[in-house]
Write a protein that holds these residues in place. Structure first.
Motif, PDB file in Angstrom:
ATOM      1  N   THR A   1      13.503   9.409 -12.212  1.00  0.00           N
ATOM      2  CA  THR A   1      14.107   8.446 -11.288  1.00  0.00           C
ATOM      3  C   THR A   1      13.420   7.091 -11.436  1.00  0.00           C
ATOM      4  O   THR A   1      12.236   7.012 -11.786  1.00  0.00           O
ATOM      5  CB  THR A   1      14.003   8.895  -9.810  1.00  0.00           C
ATOM      6  N   ILE A   2      14.157   6.053 -11.151  1.00  0.00           N
ATOM      7  CA  ILE A   2      13.622   4.691 -11.206  1.00  0.00           C
ATOM      8  C   ILE A   2      12.491   4.533 -10.201  1.00  0.00           C
ATOM      9  O   ILE A   2      11.487   3.868 -10.467  1.00  0.00           O
ATOM     10  CB  ILE A   2      14.744   3.657 -10.923  1.00  0.00           C
ATOM     11  N   GLU A   3      12.625   5.165  -9.044  1.00  0.00           N
ATOM     12  CA  GLU A   3      11.604   5.052  -8.005  1.00  0.00           C
ATOM     13  C   GLU A   3      10.265   5.637  -8.462  1.00  0.00           C
ATOM     14  O   GLU A   3       9.210   5.037  -8.257  1.00  0.00           O
ATOM     15  CB  GLU A   3      12.081   5.736  -6.714  1.00  0.00           C
TER      16      GLU A   3
ATOM     17  N   ALA B   1       4.847   4.896 -10.045  1.00  0.00           N
ATOM     18  CA  ALA B   1       3.761   5.302 -10.930  1.00  0.00           C
ATOM     19  C   ALA B   1       3.191   4.089 -11.667  1.00  0.00           C
ATOM     20  O   ALA B   1       1.966   3.922 -11.734  1.00  0.00           O
ATOM     21  CB  ALA B   1       4.251   6.352 -11.919  1.00  0.00           C
ATOM     22  N   LEU B   2       4.055   3.250 -12.214  1.00  0.00           N
ATOM     23  CA  LEU B   2       3.577   2.060 -12.921  1.00  0.00           C
ATOM     24  C   LEU B   2       2.820   1.126 -11.989  1.00  0.00           C
ATOM     25  O   LEU B   2       1.724   0.655 -12.313  1.00  0.00           O
ATOM     26  CB  LEU B   2       4.753   1.308 -13.559  1.00  0.00           C
ATOM     27  N   HIS B   3       3.414   0.858 -10.819  1.00  0.00           N
ATOM     28  CA  HIS B   3       2.807  -0.055  -9.853  1.00  0.00           C
ATOM     29  C   HIS B   3       1.411   0.435  -9.441  1.00  0.00           C
ATOM     30  O   HIS B   3       0.450  -0.342  -9.390  1.00  0.00           O
ATOM     31  CB  HIS B   3       3.731  -0.187  -8.637  1.00  0.00           C
TER      32      HIS B   3
ATOM     33  N   PHE C   1       7.095   4.291 -21.757  1.00  0.00           N
ATOM     34  CA  PHE C   1       8.320   4.101 -22.526  1.00  0.00           C
ATOM     35  C   PHE C   1       9.403   5.015 -21.981  1.00  0.00           C
ATOM     36  O   PHE C   1       9.126   5.993 -21.291  1.00  0.00           O
ATOM     37  CB  PHE C   1       8.090   4.339 -24.029  1.00  0.00           C
ATOM     38  N   GLY C   2      10.632   4.662 -22.287  1.00  0.00           N
ATOM     39  CA  GLY C   2      11.777   5.482 -21.923  1.00  0.00           C
ATOM     40  C   GLY C   2      12.364   6.104 -23.168  1.00  0.00           C
ATOM     41  O   GLY C   2      12.260   5.547 -24.261  1.00  0.00           O
TER      42      GLY C   2
ATOM     43  N   ASN D   1      19.535  13.852 -20.152  1.00  0.00           N
ATOM     44  CA  ASN D   1      19.189  12.810 -19.181  1.00  0.00           C
ATOM     45  C   ASN D   1      18.059  11.947 -19.723  1.00  0.00           C
ATOM     46  O   ASN D   1      17.113  12.459 -20.326  1.00  0.00           O
ATOM     47  CB  ASN D   1      18.747  13.427 -17.853  1.00  0.00           C
ATOM     48  N   PRO D   2      18.139  10.623 -19.504  1.00  0.00           N
ATOM     49  CA  PRO D   2      17.024   9.770 -19.930  1.00  0.00           C
ATOM     50  C   PRO D   2      15.771  10.101 -19.123  1.00  0.00           C
ATOM     51  O   PRO D   2      15.849  10.573 -17.990  1.00  0.00           O
ATOM     52  CB  PRO D   2      17.506   8.348 -19.628  1.00  0.00           C
ATOM     53  N   ILE D   3      14.623   9.872 -19.741  1.00  0.00           N
ATOM     54  CA  ILE D   3      13.356  10.165 -19.083  1.00  0.00           C
ATOM     55  C   ILE D   3      12.354   9.081 -19.455  1.00  0.00           C
ATOM     56  O   ILE D   3      12.435   8.490 -20.524  1.00  0.00           O
ATOM     57  CB  ILE D   3      12.841  11.567 -19.474  1.00  0.00           C
ATOM     58  N   TYR D   4      11.434   8.812 -18.541  1.00  0.00           N
ATOM     59  CA  TYR D   4      10.387   7.820 -18.766  1.00  0.00           C
ATOM     60  C   TYR D   4       9.058   8.536 -18.775  1.00  0.00           C
ATOM     61  O   TYR D   4       8.815   9.431 -17.967  1.00  0.00           O
ATOM     62  CB  TYR D   4      10.439   6.736 -17.692  1.00  0.00           C
ATOM     63  N   ILE D   5       8.197   8.146 -19.705  1.00  0.00           N
ATOM     64  CA  ILE D   5       6.888   8.764 -19.847  1.00  0.00           C
ATOM     65  C   ILE D   5       5.818   7.693 -19.654  1.00  0.00           C
ATOM     66  O   ILE D   5       5.867   6.657 -20.308  1.00  0.00           O
ATOM     67  CB  ILE D   5       6.747   9.444 -21.220  1.00  0.00           C
TER      68      ILE D   5
END
Length: 193
Positions: free
Chosen positions: A140-142, A147-149, A162-163, A182-186
């Motif tokens: 999820t974008i959230e 996590a990044l923030h 990266f996505g 589904n796209p995923i971000y790591i």
């Protein structure tokens, strides 16, 4: 049995619990840089696909697979037996409470937070050895944003992210069909010394 990273998805015993797909596991394991004696914590382990592969890489180490759904915990146990990964300890419970009493880790995976991402990030920081890797997978974008923030604000961590989008090709009679996952971000967070 010989082990090579990227066990086929269909080789795992599956139920209705989400599973980290083969292509994602390969990249996550590469970024985790698991050594044979590592201690690994897998939070939100699902069916245990990532836990199993981590255990096979850390053949002289230990994997603690945390899963809050009883069906998932049982699937992890079944998959551990199926793949001969006897260095997995399944912890049936919700994090962050289920993290109590665990040893300091070389690698921590967060694959599911159950709405407790900030607490898990704080707890992971205290459980991670210097030079340890925290690898977060976000669908999820959230989760990606939070996590990044949070992790970019911690000066003791180096953060990369990266996505990825995987599209498999499946033969259907004489044609080839595209099947998108589904796209995923790591997000990979390496703790300084």
């Amino acid at each position: 049995m010989s082990y090579f990273p990227g066990i086929k998805d269909e080789d795992f015993i599956r139920g209705d619990i989400p599973m980290t797909k083969q292509e994602v596991r390969i990249l996550v394991l590469t970024k985790a840089k698991i050594c044979p004696t590592d201690t690994i914590i897998d939070i939100g382990a699902g069916t245990g696909s990532l836990s199993i592969e981590a255990a096979l890489q850390a053949s002289s180490g230990k994997v603690y697979a945390i899963e809050r759904h009883p069906e998932g915990a049982q699937l992890i146990r079944s998959n551990a037996i199926h793949f001969g990964a006897d260095n997995i300890e399944v912890i049936s419970g919700s994090a962050p409470e289920a993290l109590q009493g665990l040893p300091i880790a070389d690698v921590i995976f967060i694959g599911g937070s159950g709405g407790h991402l900030q607490e898990l990030l704080a707890q992971s920081n205290s459980l991670l050895k210097p030079n340890g890797r925290l690898v977060i997978t976000a669908i999820t974008i959230e989760t990606l944003y939070d996590a990044l923030h949070s992790m970019q604000a911690k000066p003791e961590f180096t953060v990369e992210a990266f996505g990825m989008q995987v599209t498999r090709i499946k033969q259907v009679k004489s044609s080839n069909m595209l099947q998108a996952l589904n796209p995923i971000y790591i997000i990979i967070c390496t703790k300084g010394i």
